[in-house]
Scaffold this motif. Structure first.
Motif, PDB file in Angstrom:
ATOM      1  N   TRP A  70       0.836  -1.200   0.000  1.00 29.08           N
ATOM      2  CA  TRP A  70       0.000   0.000   0.000  1.00 29.08           C
ATOM      3  C   TRP A  70       0.874   1.254   0.000  1.00 29.08           C
ATOM      4  N   SER A  71       1.949   1.229   0.795  1.00 28.46           N
ATOM      5  CA  SER A  71       2.939   2.310   0.795  1.00 28.46           C
ATOM      6  C   SER A  71       4.310   1.665   0.751  1.00 28.46           C
ATOM      7  N   ARG A  72       5.172   2.192  -0.128  1.00 32.24           N
ATOM      8  CA  ARG A  72       6.527   1.649  -0.289  1.00 32.24           C
ATOM      9  C   ARG A  72       7.497   2.816  -0.403  1.00 32.24           C
ATOM     10  N   ALA A  73       8.479   2.853   0.511  1.00 36.53           N
ATOM     11  CA  ALA A  73       9.399   3.979   0.554  1.00 36.53           C
ATOM     12  C   ALA A  73      10.838   3.487   0.410  1.00 36.53           C
ATOM     13  N   LYS A 220      -2.051  -3.293   4.559  1.00 37.92           N
ATOM     14  CA  LYS A 220      -3.035  -3.188   3.483  1.00 37.92           C
ATOM     15  C   LYS A 220      -2.267  -3.204   2.171  1.00 37.92           C
ATOM     16  N   LEU A 221      -2.786  -3.932   1.180  1.00 34.56           N
ATOM     17  CA  LEU A 221      -2.061  -4.101  -0.070  1.00 34.56           C
ATOM     18  C   LEU A 221      -2.895  -3.601  -1.242  1.00 34.56           C
ATOM     19  N   ARG A 222      -2.206  -3.229  -2.302  1.00 40.17           N
ATOM     20  CA  ARG A 222      -2.850  -2.865  -3.559  1.00 40.17           C
ATOM     21  C   ARG A 222      -2.752  -4.048  -4.517  1.00 40.17           C
ATOM     22  N   VAL A 223      -3.826  -4.289  -5.255  1.00 39.57           N
ATOM     23  CA  VAL A 223      -3.858  -5.345  -6.265  1.00 39.57           C
ATOM     24  C   VAL A 223      -4.171  -4.682  -7.601  1.00 39.57           C
ATOM     25  N   TYR A 224      -3.320  -4.915  -8.593  1.00 40.36           N
ATOM     26  CA  TYR A 224      -3.491  -4.315  -9.917  1.00 40.36           C
ATOM     27  C   TYR A 224      -3.881  -5.400 -10.919  1.00 40.36           C
ATOM     28  N   VAL A 225      -4.952  -5.133 -11.663  1.00 40.24           N
ATOM     29  CA  VAL A 225      -5.478  -6.071 -12.654  1.00 40.24           C
ATOM     30  C   VAL A 225      -5.682  -5.320 -13.958  1.00 40.24           C
ATOM     31  N   ASN A 226      -5.264  -5.911 -15.070  1.00 43.48           N
ATOM     32  CA  ASN A 226      -5.536  -5.364 -16.396  1.00 43.48           C
ATOM     33  C   ASN A 226      -6.791  -6.028 -16.949  1.00 43.48           C
ATOM     34  N   VAL A 227      -7.884  -5.277 -17.029  1.00 43.73           N
ATOM     35  CA  VAL A 227      -9.178  -5.804 -17.440  1.00 43.73           C
ATOM     36  C   VAL A 227      -9.395  -5.512 -18.923  1.00 43.73           C
ATOM     37  N   PRO A 228      -9.733  -6.539 -19.739  1.00 44.15           N
ATOM     38  CA  PRO A 228     -10.003  -6.291 -21.162  1.00 44.15           C
ATOM     39  C   PRO A 228     -11.163  -5.329 -21.354  1.00 44.15           C
ATOM     40  N   GLN A 229     -11.102  -4.576 -22.429  1.00 41.74           N
ATOM     41  CA  GLN A 229     -12.115  -3.557 -22.695  1.00 41.74           C
ATOM     42  C   GLN A 229     -13.508  -4.160 -22.749  1.00 41.74           C
ATOM     43  N   ARG A 230     -13.641  -5.378 -23.283  1.00 44.56           N
ATOM     44  CA  ARG A 230     -14.958  -6.007 -23.422  1.00 44.56           C
ATOM     45  C   ARG A 230     -15.615  -6.298 -22.068  1.00 44.56           C
ATOM     46  N   GLN A 231     -14.793  -6.441 -21.018  1.00 40.99           N
ATOM     47  CA  GLN A 231     -15.323  -6.806 -19.709  1.00 40.99           C
ATOM     48  C   GLN A 231     -15.408  -5.638 -18.735  1.00 40.99           C
ATOM     49  N   LEU A 232     -15.119  -4.422 -19.193  1.00 43.66           N
ATOM     50  CA  LEU A 232     -15.071  -3.290 -18.276  1.00 43.66           C
ATOM     51  C   LEU A 232     -16.429  -2.944 -17.687  1.00 43.66           C
ATOM     52  N   VAL A 277      -6.843  -4.830  -0.579  1.00 35.77           N
ATOM     53  CA  VAL A 277      -7.130  -6.035   0.194  1.00 35.77           C
ATOM     54  C   VAL A 277      -6.489  -5.895   1.565  1.00 35.77           C
ATOM     55  N   ASP A 278      -7.218  -6.265   2.601  1.00 36.99           N
ATOM     56  CA  ASP A 278      -6.712  -6.199   3.967  1.00 36.99           C
ATOM     57  C   ASP A 278      -5.695  -7.318   4.184  1.00 36.99           C
ATOM     58  N   ASN A 279      -4.608  -6.999   4.887  1.00 39.99           N
ATOM     59  CA  ASN A 279      -3.535  -7.981   5.084  1.00 39.99           C
ATOM     60  C   ASN A 279      -2.982  -7.884   6.503  1.00 39.99           C
ATOM     61  N   GLN A 280      -3.873  -7.773   7.465  1.00 45.68           N
ATOM     62  CA  GLN A 280      -3.433  -7.635   8.843  1.00 45.68           C
ATOM     63  C   GLN A 280      -2.669  -8.858   9.328  1.00 45.68           C
TER      64      GLN A 280
END
Length: 372
Positions: A70-73, A220-232, A277-280
């Motif tokens: 979520w934050s990276r320094a 807390k983490l970030r999740v990145y997904v590349n979604v095809p245009q047809r499914q947006l 996504v929560d990652n406690q």
């Protein structure tokens, strides 16, 4: 003895027999022709198998994902020197402001001492220049000196005052830089990288790969997904997704869509979607690859048929249906989604009878025989 039958009678009987034989042959041949015609007509009517389109079942969209902190320094050096010691190693939880390492800066220490000495000298010169300017102003009132001489003394005082301010600023700059000899954590997190050791020569820089430490917030983490245009259309802020990782089979983590990039990548035809996504418990780690599953019901007006039921031609995509009088009716449809072994169609009612594998050249109004 004379014959009982006359020649004319014999000829008449023979003629009748011949006519009977010919008539029998004609009738038999016509019967065979009619039977052949009926058989040919029956064979010209194709026998087809029918199916009833089923409503499109609920489906899920599964896509590869990338997990990031979520934050990276990255922690870089602001001063040059040698690493005197480090206090934390990879995997160590740290608090905001906690010292990670200390850099020994002998060159900068000497620069600071020199700057302080120069400042002290400049202050002494400033005191002398001030008193000189004041005495010459008193002499000017007594008409003992000229205005030019007084202006020179006042100007010298102003110059020395400016020099003191410049040297004071330099001392403050070096003092501020000296505080960066202590590397501290910017926030609560975990040390995920340590790229230095005691005695290493430290140089000032912020280039990628030259960071001394990396502190990441893993709660807390970030999740990145590349979604095809047809499914947006099915992805909206607040939508839920299930995250799975290969190292934890059978375990799912619920993520929430935070934002969409609102732009399609020209190279991939996808849009970047960010989830949280929560990652406690620390079960997930940044940098990992994962799968994201978006659960979504099929379209309310969509039905599912096998791919072999489609007719693709100059009139677009069609399916062949059969009405109550066993006649073919071609109906245009739109492919909503291709699942491989089934195709979801829009524009087709669920109750119609569709030919499973329509014969070549089938047209509107063609009669068909329905297979039992």
């Amino acid at each position: 003895m004379p014959s009982k039958f006359k020649p004319t009678a014999i000829a008449a009987a023979a003629a009748v027999l011949v006519i009977a034989v010919v008539a029998t042959g004609i009738v038999s041949r016509r019967s065979h022709a009619d039977q052949l015609q009926r058989s040919t007509s029956e064979r010209a009517i194709p026998t087809v198998a029918l199916l009833t389109p089923a409503p499109a079942a609920a489906d899920a969209l599964e896509l590869p994902a990338r997990i990031e902190a979520w934050s990276r320094a990255p922690i870089y050096a602001r001063v040059s020197g040698y690493l005197q010691k480090w206090n934390v190693d990879i995997g160590t939880p740290v608090k905001a402001g906690q010292t990670l390492a200390i850099i020994e800066t002998p060159d900068q220490d000497q620069q600071l001492l020199q700057a302080k000495a120069e400042l002290a000298t400049a202050r002494s010169n400033l005191v002398l220049a001030k008193s000189t300017a004041e005495r010459w102003q008193d002499l000017l009132e007594a008409k003992a000196v000229s205005n030019q001489e007084v202006d020179e003394r006042v100007g010298d005082y102003a110059a020395k005052k400016s020099n003191v301010e410049a040297l004071q600023a330099n001392v403050q700059r070096l003092s501020t830089l000296q505080r960066y000899s202590r590397l501290v954590a910017p926030f609560d997190g975990v040390v995920t990288a340590r790229n230095t050791d005691v005695g290493n020569l430290i140089s000032v820089g912020g280039a990628a790969g030259s960071e001394l430490f990396v502190v990441s917030d893993l709660r807390k983490l970030r999740v990145y997904v590349n979604v095809p245009q047809r499914q947006l259309a099915r992805i909206q802020p607040g939508s839920k997704a299930q995250i799975t990782v290969p190292e934890r089979p059978g375990q799912e983590f619920t993520a929430t869509v935070q934002s969409l990039a609102q732009a399609i990548s020209a190279s991939s035809g996808t849009m970047l979607v960010q989830l949280a996504v929560d990652n406690q418990d620390g079960a997930l780690v940044p940098g990992a690859f994962a799968n994201a599953r978006f659960d979504s019901a099929g379209a309310s007006d969509a039905v599912s048929v096998p791919p072999g039921s489609l007719i693709v031609g100059k009139n677009g995509v069609q399916v062949a249906t059969v009405d109550g009088s066993s006649k073919v009716r071609l109906q245009p449809v739109t492919i909503a989604r291709d699942l491989g072994n089934a195709v979801q169609l829009a524009g087709l009612a669920p109750g119609v009878r569709v030919i499973a594998n329509p014969p070549d050249g089938v047209a509107n109004g063609d009669p068909v025989r329905v297979a039992k």
